[in-house]
Design a protein around this motif. Structure first.
Motif, PDB file in Angstrom:
ATOM      1  N   UNK A 169      54.657 -24.637 -67.891  1.00 49.83           N
ATOM      2  CA  UNK A 169      54.176 -25.800 -68.789  1.00 49.83           C
ATOM      3  C   UNK A 169      55.147 -27.010 -68.027  1.00 49.83           C
ATOM      4  N   UNK A 170      56.460 -26.885 -68.268  1.00 50.99           N
ATOM      5  CA  UNK A 170      57.331 -27.761 -68.151  1.00 50.99           C
ATOM      6  C   UNK A 170      57.458 -27.983 -66.366  1.00 50.99           C
ATOM      7  N   UNK A 171      57.319 -27.057 -65.540  1.00 51.61           N
ATOM      8  CA  UNK A 171      57.057 -27.141 -64.239  1.00 51.61           C
ATOM      9  C   UNK A 171      56.098 -28.014 -63.651  1.00 51.61           C
ATOM     10  N   UNK A 172      54.729 -27.850 -64.433  1.00 53.17           N
ATOM     11  CA  UNK A 172      53.610 -28.599 -64.224  1.00 53.17           C
ATOM     12  C   UNK A 172      53.811 -30.200 -64.483  1.00 53.17           C
ATOM     13  N   UNK A 173      54.696 -30.170 -65.712  1.00 55.30           N
ATOM     14  CA  UNK A 173      54.871 -31.660 -66.088  1.00 55.30           C
ATOM     15  C   UNK A 173      55.606 -32.481 -65.074  1.00 55.30           C
ATOM     16  N   UNK A 174      56.612 -31.827 -64.437  1.00 57.80           N
ATOM     17  CA  UNK A 174      57.473 -32.330 -63.407  1.00 57.80           C
ATOM     18  C   UNK A 174      56.602 -32.556 -62.168  1.00 57.80           C
TER      19      UNK A 174
END
Length: 493
Positions: free
Chosen positions: A149-154
């Protein structure tokens, strides 16, 4: 309506007047700089545009070269698995492309209202923060599903900023370059793009060779992403020192900017939007499949050595760097359309045979296949930065470029890596990338035929650049006609 520019015309008043910071030049925009200060400003414009673009594509290159390790750390992919884990990793990249149109819709009109330089500062800042943050993210083993999820946000933040970055850099460089050398100088934007990809290939390949697959999976994959921070800060420093593009400054001073560029371009320039979008299908499908997906394709799908495939791509990109500026200069002499048509026909006819060569066990044949694809890509990228901005008049140039480029990229070119990888998994046909590029070649061919010839044409004023009768097959006379028209307008400055 034809516009005559007089020095005693009143300047436009606005909340952020461009002309207060950048006085009207002594020579007309599009002329060769005649002072040392003017030459230095032009060189800074080229460097600032190219370096910021290199940062963007360094990030995409790193993500492409490290896809296998990203799949392991964020999606639990097993070693050597070229299937679901890799597809999910590439899908995360593809989802970031879906916010690029949003970036284009916001940043494009902003660039047509407040100036190109200000938006370029914003985009390189967002890109640097988003890409650097990926190198600090926790992995699946540490925080579970929060990691992807954090990877997608970045990636989404990076995609939003990219929605304004390339269009802004291309428009700024085109409006800063002299008319007679726009192809040559504009090619350095793609020179920066290739440098970014090549730097990503060198850094990732050397790192893999030094620490091995185990070391990369254990955490060394972070280093290339963290290297974006000093690169981005350097680009940011240069861009804060740039003056506004002369063509846009002139338009602002003479009240040729408009309050609603988005509405205007959709109503009056929808044909140009479709032409640019169609061409970008070819441009970015070829670009992403050759320079972005090939590392994964060669190792994950064809079973070639990761290092061998990467070094072949480095060699191809080194040859591209040598060829890009001369091909850009050639487009100034013979026109953009003859070169672009050559590339479009080449991809239509040669993509599948070239991809067939990649599957051979002979290293020379593999290199030949990559070389064919890379040569055609050189022709495209060397001309694109001078061609696409010239499809629109000044008042809506950033908006039109950003919208068409990013919508086309998001829905057609951006997902190409994910779609190609999954189609290979589903059908077992390893020629999918070749067929993908061949279809894109047909679309690009139609778009180029619908363009005007804009080599040496002026970008000033409210009219579309280029001779109206130059739609269709190219003729050398159109380049000369553009040159004469540009000189006449500069003489009246």
């Amino acid at each position: 309506m034809k516009t005559t520019f007089l020095k005693d015309e009143p300047m436009m008043t606005s909340p952020q007047p461009v002309q207060d910071m950048h006085p009207e030049p002594d020579t007309a925009p599009g002329a060769e700089p005649c002072t040392q200060a003017g030459k230095q400003a032009l060189h800074r414009s080229i460097l600032g545009s190219a370096l910021g673009n290199a940062v963007e594509w360094f990030d995409y290159g790193v993500y492409g070269y490290l896809t296998i390790y990203m799949a392991t750390n964020f999606f639990g992919s097993a070693k050597g698995d070229g299937g679901l884990g890799v597809t999910l990793t590439l899908a995360t990249l593809a989802l970031s492309f879906l916010v690029r149109p949003l970036g284009g819709l916001i940043l494009g009109p902003l660039g047509d209202r407040v100036g190109r330089q200000k938006v370029m500062v914003l985009t390189v800042t967002l890109m640097t923060l988003a890409t650097g943050a990926i190198g600090l993210l926790p992995t699946l083993d540490t925080v579970g599903l929060l990691a992807p999820v954090l990877l997608l946000v970045c990636r989404l933040v990076q995609g939003f900023s990219a929605g304004g970055e390339y269009g802004g850099a291309a428009v700024y460089m085109a409006e800063s370059a002299p008319d007679r050398r726009r192809g040559f100088l504009g090619s350095f934007l793609e020179f920066g793009t290739t440098v970014g990809f090549m730097l990503a290939a060198i850094v990732c390949t050397m790192l893999i060779a030094i620490v091995g697959d185990g070391g990369m999976e254990a955490g060394w994959w972070r280093l290339p992403f963290l290297l974006t921070i000093p690169l981005g800060l350097t680009a940011l420093w240069i861009r804060t020192r740039l003056v506004e593009a002369p063509v846009f400054s002139e338009a602002s001073q003479h009240k040729e900017t408009i309050k609603s560029p988005l509405r205007h371009v959709l109503r009056n320039n929808w044909r140009q939007l479709l032409i640019l979008a169609g061409f970008v299908v070819l441009l970015n499908v070829a670009f992403y499949l050759i320079l972005g997906y090939m590392p994964t394709y060669l190792s994950g799908q064809l079973g070639h050595s990761t290092a061998q495939g990467n070094w072949m791509l480095v060699a191809i990109m080194a040859l591209m760097l040598v060829a890009i500026p001369p091909v850009g200069a050639l487009s100034d002499r013979v026109g953009r359309k003859p070169l672009l048509l050559t590339a479009a026909v080449g991809y239509t006819l040669l993509s599948v045979p070239a991809v067939m060569l990649l599957g051979m066990q002979n290293l020379l044949l593999q290199f030949l296949g990559l070389a064919v694809l890379g040569f055609l890509l050189v022709i495209l990228v060397a001309s694109v930065s001078s061609t696409l901005p010239a499809l629109f008049p000044t008042a809506v140039r950033y908006t039109g470029f950003a919208i068409a480029y990013n919508f086309s990229t998001a829905f057609f070119a951006g997902p190409s890596q994910t779609v190609a990888n999954q189609l290979i998994e589903t059908t077992g046909n390893q020629l999918v990338p070749g067929w993908y590029m061949a279809i894109a070649g047909v679309i690009g061919l139609v778009s180029v035929l619908c363009m005007r010839e804009t080599a040496q044409a002026t970008l000033r004023g409210e009219e579309l650049p280029g001779a109206p009768g130059s739609v269709g097959l190219p003729k050398p006379s159109y380049v000369e006609r553009n040159r004469q028209d540009a000189e006449a307008k500069r003489a009246s400055f």
